[in-house]
Design a protein around this motif. Sequence first.
Motif, short mmCIF file in Angstrom:
data_model
loop_
_atom_site.label_atom_id
_atom_site.label_comp_id
_atom_site.label_asym_id
_atom_site.label_seq_id
_atom_site.Cartn_x
_atom_site.Cartn_y
_atom_site.Cartn_z
N ASN A 13 70.26 70.95 -4.40
CA ASN A 13 71.38 71.88 -4.43
C ASN A 13 72.36 71.64 -5.57
OD1 ASN A 13 70.72 73.39 -2.06
ND2 ASN A 13 71.39 71.67 -0.82
N THR A 14 72.48 70.41 -6.04
CA THR A 14 73.50 70.07 -7.02
C THR A 14 72.89 69.90 -8.39
OG1 THR A 14 74.71 68.90 -5.27
CG2 THR A 14 75.38 68.50 -7.56
N GLY A 15 73.36 70.72 -9.34
CA GLY A 15 72.80 70.66 -10.68
C GLY A 15 73.79 71.04 -11.75
N TYR A 16 73.40 70.76 -13.00
CA TYR A 16 74.25 70.98 -14.16
C TYR A 16 73.42 71.59 -15.27
CZ TYR A 16 77.03 67.55 -11.61
OH TYR A 16 77.73 66.88 -10.63
N ALA A 17 74.03 72.47 -16.05
CA ALA A 17 73.40 73.02 -17.25
C ALA A 17 74.42 73.00 -18.38
CB ALA A 17 72.90 74.44 -17.02
N VAL A 18 73.95 72.71 -19.60
CA VAL A 18 74.84 72.64 -20.76
C VAL A 18 74.26 73.48 -21.89
CG1 VAL A 18 75.58 70.32 -20.12
CG2 VAL A 18 73.72 70.60 -21.78
N GLY A 19 75.15 73.83 -22.85
CA GLY A 19 74.66 74.63 -23.96
C GLY A 19 75.68 74.93 -25.02
N GLN A 20 75.63 76.14 -25.54
CA GLN A 20 76.42 76.58 -26.68
C GLN A 20 77.91 76.58 -26.36
OE1 GLN A 20 75.54 80.64 -27.63
NE2 GLN A 20 76.42 80.54 -29.67
N ASP A 21 78.73 76.27 -27.39
CA ASP A 21 80.19 76.29 -27.26
C ASP A 21 80.67 75.40 -26.12
OD1 ASP A 21 80.37 78.01 -29.40
OD2 ASP A 21 80.37 79.81 -28.16
N ASP A 22 80.16 74.18 -26.05
CA ASP A 22 80.52 73.13 -25.11
C ASP A 22 80.45 73.58 -23.65
OD1 ASP A 22 83.33 74.44 -25.63
OD2 ASP A 22 83.74 73.04 -24.01
N ILE A 23 79.61 74.56 -23.35
CA ILE A 23 79.51 75.06 -21.98
C ILE A 23 78.88 74.01 -21.07
CG2 ILE A 23 77.28 76.19 -22.37
CD1 ILE A 23 80.06 77.54 -20.10
N ILE A 24 79.51 73.74 -19.96
CA ILE A 24 78.94 72.94 -18.88
C ILE A 24 79.18 73.71 -17.60
CG2 ILE A 24 78.98 70.78 -17.59
CD1 ILE A 24 80.06 69.36 -19.99
N ILE A 25 78.10 74.01 -16.88
CA ILE A 25 78.24 74.70 -15.61
C ILE A 25 77.59 73.87 -14.52
CG2 ILE A 25 78.46 77.03 -16.55
CD1 ILE A 25 75.50 77.47 -16.06
N LYS A 26 78.11 74.00 -13.30
CA LYS A 26 77.65 73.20 -12.17
C LYS A 26 77.42 74.09 -10.96
CE LYS A 26 79.06 69.45 -9.02
NZ LYS A 26 80.12 68.47 -8.67
N THR A 27 76.40 73.76 -10.18
CA THR A 27 76.18 74.41 -8.90
C THR A 27 76.06 73.34 -7.81
OG1 THR A 27 74.77 75.89 -7.60
CG2 THR A 27 73.67 74.46 -9.19
N THR A 28 76.58 73.64 -6.64
CA THR A 28 76.37 72.80 -5.46
C THR A 28 75.70 73.61 -4.35
OG1 THR A 28 78.60 73.28 -4.67
CG2 THR A 28 78.30 71.27 -5.96
N THR A 29 75.22 74.79 -4.72
CA THR A 29 74.63 75.71 -3.73
C THR A 29 73.21 76.10 -4.10
OG1 THR A 29 75.53 77.63 -4.90
CG2 THR A 29 76.90 76.66 -3.17
N GLY A 30 72.52 75.22 -4.81
CA GLY A 30 71.15 75.54 -5.19
C GLY A 30 71.06 76.69 -6.17
N GLY A 31 72.12 76.88 -6.95
CA GLY A 31 72.09 77.88 -8.00
C GLY A 31 72.57 79.27 -7.63
N THR A 32 72.98 79.49 -6.38
CA THR A 32 73.48 80.82 -6.04
C THR A 32 74.82 81.11 -6.70
OG1 THR A 32 74.54 79.96 -4.02
CG2 THR A 32 72.29 80.83 -3.82
N LYS A 33 75.55 80.04 -7.04
CA LYS A 33 76.81 80.19 -7.77
C LYS A 33 76.97 79.02 -8.72
CE LYS A 33 81.76 81.07 -7.20
NZ LYS A 33 82.86 81.25 -6.24
N TRP A 34 77.36 79.31 -9.96
CA TRP A 34 77.59 78.29 -10.98
C TRP A 34 79.05 78.35 -11.40
CZ3 TRP A 34 73.77 74.95 -12.90
CH2 TRP A 34 72.47 75.22 -12.44
#
Length: 403
Positions: free
Chosen positions: A256-277
């Motif tokens: 359920n808990t994950g992180y994604a990173v990318g362009q323009d210092d973006i860091i997004i996190k989910t604790t709901t298995g990706g239904t919301k970041w």
Amino acid sequence: MKKICLFFLVMFIINAAIAQDWTTQNSGFGNGLKSVCFTDSYTGYAVGDYGLILKTTNGGDQWILQHQDSSFSLNSVFFPDKNNGYAVGGGPAGPVILKTSNGGTLWSPQAPAGTNFLNSVFFTDVNTGYIAGEYGTILKTTDGGNLWAIQTYGIYPSLYSVVFTGAITGYAAGADGIILKTTDAGVNWGIQFNSGTGGYLFSVCFPDTETGYAVGYDINPSYGRIYKTTNGGADWAVQPSGTSNSLYSVCFTDSNTGYAVGQDDIIIKTTTGGTKWINQTSGPSILLHSVYFPAPDTGYAVGDNGTILKTINGGGVGLAEKHCNSTLFKTYPNPARDQLTLECQTVTGSTLLSISDIRGQVMKQCRITEHMTPVDLRAMPKGVYFIRVKNENRVETGKILVE
């Protein structure tokens, strides 16, 4: 009185640090960093442009140069154990594979198969590994890299990420939004998914054998793209990333808990298995290429200009996650000496307690079965620690002082 003042001073300092969520570490170099990997909470490696390989043995407080060569760049690093590691990339002279068998003290070139740049490396055990690269290249070794054999070449678009969920089942993702799968240890690879958007998938991650995530971007319209499977890749569904920025790396600490990173210092996190970041604060506006979590709350992200970011609190407060005024648990006394009592309001079969030091090293972890639980602190040095209680519904954290 002095003891109380000291406690609140330490809490103030720690709270100020936590408020930053992701803090910048000094890499000592301005080279772009493409990949980061840790063998434990303290020991990690980062690789990038000009053949740069950096190592830390203290959770990122210091990064030491291990290798540098201006004739090529390195795109990926992976350690199947604490001593054996591999870094792959390429330059004008062709593909590059480096290996260490002594924790990075010495890196030696291996003879790659083919002529294409290499983008991702993954090992299922100390001897068996796979590399993905340009023009659909997939290489395999079964003898710790002494010999690499071509498994695919020229059949598929360029591949940027390869992972395995076991000894025989693996996935590779790449250009045109494709995901390949093998169920026979790479003897055969076939397209399992094609986004049909003409975009790219740069990273794929499987927290368990059935649940997987792939991230990248679509070209038209330009949008950060996330796909998820819950059935071993038979079906992939789009998830709402909430960003138009390209995503280059994804890492999950559980299903359920994950992180994604990318362009323009973006860091997004989910604790709901990706239904919301949820967006997290990182720092300067640079491109982040890789994210890695050696522990549930301790993570690292690397990117352009030698950028290394670290979090020791899961990147900050996320969905259904609280760091103060806890309603899930209470701890006393605080400060504590030899023993702490954890009073947990709701105890389920999956309630888990963990205590970490300020560097993110997990010092104690156990399952909670009673509403009142004594916690032995006698083996823990004096200092500030983070306490985390998690069940299937939420996560709450707090701080304790051991004196």
